[in-house]
Scaffold this motif. Structure first.
Motif, PDB file in Angstrom:
ATOM      1  N   CYS A 155      38.436  33.769  37.327  1.00 54.13           N
ATOM      2  CA  CYS A 155      38.367  33.573  38.596  1.00 54.13           C
ATOM      3  C   CYS A 155      37.938  32.219  39.035  1.00 54.13           C
ATOM      4  CB  CYS A 155      37.322  34.645  38.989  1.00 54.13           C
ATOM      5  SG  CYS A 155      36.954  34.786  40.837  1.00 54.13           S
ATOM      6  N   ALA A 156      38.374  31.283  39.603  1.00 52.46           N
ATOM      7  CA  ALA A 156      37.929  30.103  39.830  1.00 52.46           C
ATOM      8  C   ALA A 156      38.183  30.203  41.676  1.00 52.46           C
ATOM      9  CB  ALA A 156      38.646  28.808  39.646  1.00 52.46           C
ATOM     10  N   ALA A 157      36.920  29.706  41.596  1.00 49.42           N
ATOM     11  CA  ALA A 157      35.942  29.737  42.939  1.00 49.42           C
ATOM     12  C   ALA A 157      36.463  27.789  43.520  1.00 49.42           C
ATOM     13  CB  ALA A 157      34.755  30.399  43.384  1.00 49.42           C
ATOM     14  N   SER A 158      36.634  27.592  45.326  1.00 49.91           N
ATOM     15  CA  SER A 158      36.719  26.978  45.217  1.00 49.91           C
ATOM     16  C   SER A 158      36.074  26.775  46.868  1.00 49.91           C
ATOM     17  CB  SER A 158      37.797  26.673  45.565  1.00 49.91           C
ATOM     18  OG  SER A 158      38.693  27.086  46.917  1.00 49.91           O
ATOM     19  N   GLY A 159      35.052  26.007  47.042  1.00 52.35           N
ATOM     20  CA  GLY A 159      34.222  26.681  48.160  1.00 52.35           C
ATOM     21  C   GLY A 159      32.498  26.501  48.325  1.00 52.35           C
ATOM     22  N   ARG A 160      32.236  26.832  49.287  1.00 48.88           N
ATOM     23  CA  ARG A 160      30.421  26.605  49.126  1.00 48.88           C
ATOM     24  C   ARG A 160      30.551  28.078  49.327  1.00 48.88           C
ATOM     25  NH1 ARG A 160      27.002  22.038  52.107  1.00 48.88           N
ATOM     26  NH2 ARG A 160      25.989  23.432  50.813  1.00 48.88           N
ATOM     27  N   THR A 161      29.004  28.369  48.560  1.00 50.36           N
ATOM     28  CA  THR A 161      29.368  29.976  48.951  1.00 50.36           C
ATOM     29  C   THR A 161      28.080  29.962  48.959  1.00 50.36           C
ATOM     30  OG1 THR A 161      29.386  32.285  48.865  1.00 50.36           O
ATOM     31  CG2 THR A 161      29.729  30.452  46.880  1.00 50.36           C
ATOM     32  N   SER A 162      27.601  31.222  49.496  1.00 47.33           N
ATOM     33  CA  SER A 162      25.733  31.265  49.453  1.00 47.33           C
ATOM     34  C   SER A 162      26.215  32.837  48.338  1.00 47.33           C
ATOM     35  CB  SER A 162      25.065  31.416  50.073  1.00 47.33           C
ATOM     36  OG  SER A 162      25.086  32.497  51.204  1.00 47.33           O
ATOM     37  N   SER A 163      26.774  32.867  47.756  1.00 48.83           N
ATOM     38  CA  SER A 163      27.065  34.811  46.943  1.00 48.83           C
ATOM     39  C   SER A 163      26.195  34.129  46.107  1.00 48.83           C
ATOM     40  CB  SER A 163      28.269  35.240  46.989  1.00 48.83           C
ATOM     41  OG  SER A 163      27.390  36.140  45.982  1.00 48.83           O
ATOM     42  N   SER A 164      24.830  35.208  45.864  1.00 44.80           N
ATOM     43  CA  SER A 164      24.273  35.867  44.586  1.00 44.80           C
ATOM     44  C   SER A 164      24.454  36.043  43.429  1.00 44.80           C
ATOM     45  CB  SER A 164      22.592  36.371  45.195  1.00 44.80           C
ATOM     46  OG  SER A 164      22.172  35.576  45.978  1.00 44.80           O
ATOM     47  N   PHE A 165      25.544  36.985  43.762  1.00 45.47           N
ATOM     48  CA  PHE A 165      26.459  38.307  42.259  1.00 45.47           C
ATOM     49  C   PHE A 165      27.907  37.743  43.159  1.00 45.47           C
ATOM     50  CE2 PHE A 165      22.764  40.018  40.576  1.00 45.47           C
ATOM     51  CZ  PHE A 165      22.262  40.643  42.237  1.00 45.47           C
ATOM     52  N   ALA A 166      28.616  37.549  41.094  1.00 38.97           N
ATOM     53  CA  ALA A 166      29.755  37.660  41.640  1.00 38.97           C
ATOM     54  C   ALA A 166      30.297  39.024  40.854  1.00 38.97           C
ATOM     55  CB  ALA A 166      30.694  36.545  41.249  1.00 38.97           C
ATOM     56  N   GLY A 167      31.526  39.498  40.993  1.00 43.74           N
ATOM     57  CA  GLY A 167      31.575  40.808  40.592  1.00 43.74           C
ATOM     58  C   GLY A 167      33.406  40.826  40.099  1.00 43.74           C
ATOM     59  N   TRP A 168      33.685  41.885  39.320  1.00 40.73           N
ATOM     60  CA  TRP A 168      34.928  42.358  39.188  1.00 40.73           C
ATOM     61  C   TRP A 168      35.104  43.853  39.600  1.00 40.73           C
ATOM     62  CZ3 TRP A 168      39.313  38.961  37.680  1.00 40.73           C
ATOM     63  CH2 TRP A 168      38.724  37.531  37.311  1.00 40.73           C
ATOM     64  N   PHE A 169      36.187  44.210  40.217  1.00 46.32           N
ATOM     65  CA  PHE A 169      36.777  45.685  40.885  1.00 46.32           C
ATOM     66  C   PHE A 169      37.932  45.851  39.916  1.00 46.32           C
ATOM     67  CE2 PHE A 169      33.617  47.345  43.661  1.00 46.32           C
ATOM     68  CZ  PHE A 169      32.840  45.753  43.825  1.00 46.32           C
ATOM     69  N   ARG A 170      39.010  46.604  40.239  1.00 49.35           N
ATOM     70  CA  ARG A 170      40.161  46.905  39.112  1.00 49.35           C
ATOM     71  C   ARG A 170      40.267  47.908  40.111  1.00 49.35           C
ATOM     72  NH1 ARG A 170      38.763  49.034  33.478  1.00 49.35           N
ATOM     73  NH2 ARG A 170      38.291  51.456  33.684  1.00 49.35           N
ATOM     74  N   ARG A 171      42.196  48.195  40.349  1.00 46.35           N
ATOM     75  CA  ARG A 171      42.768  49.018  41.083  1.00 46.35           C
ATOM     76  C   ARG A 171      43.325  49.437  40.065  1.00 46.35           C
ATOM     77  NH1 ARG A 171      44.637  49.192  47.198  1.00 46.35           N
ATOM     78  NH2 ARG A 171      45.780  47.432  46.072  1.00 46.35           N
ATOM     79  N   ALA A 172      44.126  51.047  39.780  1.00 46.91           N
ATOM     80  CA  ALA A 172      44.677  51.354  39.007  1.00 46.91           C
ATOM     81  C   ALA A 172      45.821  51.980  39.606  1.00 46.91           C
ATOM     82  CB  ALA A 172      44.017  53.486  37.861  1.00 46.91           C
ATOM     83  N   PRO A 173      46.928  52.633  39.404  1.00 43.35           N
ATOM     84  CA  PRO A 173      47.925  52.928  40.220  1.00 43.35           C
ATOM     85  C   PRO A 173      47.435  53.924  40.292  1.00 43.35           C
ATOM     86  CG  PRO A 173      49.086  51.960  38.332  1.00 43.35           C
ATOM     87  CD  PRO A 173      47.154  51.794  37.895  1.00 43.35           C
ATOM     88  N   GLY A 174      47.522  54.635  41.781  1.00 44.30           N
ATOM     89  CA  GLY A 174      47.896  55.102  42.805  1.00 44.30           C
ATOM     90  C   GLY A 174      45.477  55.932  42.990  1.00 44.30           C
ATOM     91  N   LYS A 175      45.175  54.935  42.493  1.00 44.52           N
ATOM     92  CA  LYS A 175      43.681  55.145  42.229  1.00 44.52           C
ATOM     93  C   LYS A 175      43.124  54.147  43.722  1.00 44.52           C
ATOM     94  CE  LYS A 175      42.768  57.047  37.674  1.00 44.52           C
ATOM     95  NZ  LYS A 175      42.109  57.182  36.474  1.00 44.52           N
TER      96      LYS A 175
END
Length: 122
Positions: A22-42
């Motif tokens: 996951c490549a990020a561009s632009g400035r951010t003050s975010s302290s955390f980065a996360g990964w989420f997922r969405r399975a079919p029908g969920k």
């Protein structure tokens, strides 16, 4: 404005591995980065998160010991190494930057990537 671009998804057999980026561009003050997922029908669900500064990591129980989240601060990139993939890991995976609130909650993230498909077959 922050833009997140995921890559690395694809099709793999059960037991195999994939590495998402996951490549990020632009400035951010975010302290955390996360990964989420969405399975079919969920609903979209939390997978993993990492603290940019200290590197502390957090995982959903379903992926502990199989997935590893990491980051490259210089490259503004977050990774998700996925090993021992299971059929249940099939989903669209999204990276996100945290805004405020609990890191496990979707509503706590204000920047999202477009998602990358991971398909695990038997």
């Amino acid at each position: 404005q922050v833009q997140l671009v995921e890559s690395g998804g694809g099709a793999v057999q059960a037991g195999g591995s994939l590495r998402l980026s996951c490549a990020a561009s632009g400035r951010t003050s975010s302290s955390f980065a996360g990964w989420f997922r969405r399975a079919p029908g969920k609903e979209r669900e939390f997978v993993a998160a990492i603290w940019w500064s200290g590197g502390r990591t957090y995982y959903a129980d379903s992926v502990k010991a199989r997935f590893t989240i990491s980051r490259d601060n210089a490259q503004n990139t977050v990774y998700l190494q996925m090993n021992s993939l299971k059929l249940d890991d099939t989903a669209v995976y999204y990276c996100a930057f945290h805004s405020s609130g609990t890191i496990y909650d979707i509503s706590s993230y204000n920047y999202w990537g477009q998602g990358t498909q991971v398909t695990v077959s038997s």
